[in-house]
Scaffold this active site. Structure first.
Site, mmCIF file in Angstrom:
data_model
loop_
_atom_site.group_PDB
_atom_site.id
_atom_site.type_symbol
_atom_site.label_atom_id
_atom_site.label_comp_id
_atom_site.label_asym_id
_atom_site.label_seq_id
_atom_site.Cartn_x
_atom_site.Cartn_y
_atom_site.Cartn_z
ATOM 1 N N ARG A 149 21.293 45.158 50.470
ATOM 2 C CA ARG A 149 20.049 45.465 51.192
ATOM 3 C C ARG A 149 20.200 45.227 52.687
ATOM 4 O O ARG A 149 19.758 46.051 53.495
ATOM 5 C CB ARG A 149 18.880 44.649 50.637
ATOM 6 C CG ARG A 149 18.473 45.079 49.237
ATOM 7 C CD ARG A 149 17.345 44.228 48.697
ATOM 8 N NE ARG A 149 17.731 42.819 48.705
ATOM 9 C CZ ARG A 149 16.888 41.804 48.708
ATOM 10 N NH1 ARG A 149 15.586 42.016 48.699
ATOM 11 N NH2 ARG A 149 17.328 40.562 48.702
ATOM 12 N N ASN B 157 15.544 45.459 45.767
ATOM 13 C CA ASN B 157 16.218 45.257 44.488
ATOM 14 C C ASN B 157 15.269 45.639 43.363
ATOM 15 O O ASN B 157 14.058 45.413 43.467
ATOM 16 C CB ASN B 157 16.627 43.794 44.299
ATOM 17 C CG ASN B 157 17.817 43.404 45.131
ATOM 18 O OD1 ASN B 157 18.586 44.234 45.582
ATOM 19 N ND2 ASN B 157 17.983 42.104 45.336
#
Length: 94
Positions: free
Chosen positions: A22, A40
């Site tokens: 990320r 996520n």
């Protein structure tokens, strides 16, 4: 100069959680001038919503296929979005 804009939602599968995916995706996206978010998912995948110049979106899609060091992408699903609202920046959603 090509000023077409494009928005996509990408779902990345494989070893993509716990490897800084990320943070890496946000850095890559902002470096390309894109806006959106990344998060996520419970199934171990990562979802990214990306919008910006057509060429920049195409570039991030190719980068997402490989990910950061330590990631192992097994599949990338990309969905073109017909309508969208620009969030104004790029965020990591917890």
């Amino acid at each position: 100069m090509d000023d077409r804009t494009r928005a996509v939602q990408a779902r990345v599968y494989g070893k993509v959680q716990g490897v800084g995916y990320r943070l890496w995706a946000r850095s890559e996206a902002t470096g390309l001038g894109l806006v959106g978010w990344v998060r996520n998912e419970r199934d171990g995948s990562v979802t990214a919503w990306l919008a910006g110049a057509d060429a920049a979106v195409a570039a991030i899609i190719e980068r997402l296929r490989h990910g950061p060091p330590g990631a192992s992408v097994s599949r990338l699903d990309v969905e073109e979005l017909e309508t969208w609202t620009t969030p104004g920046d790029f965020r990591i959603i917890a």
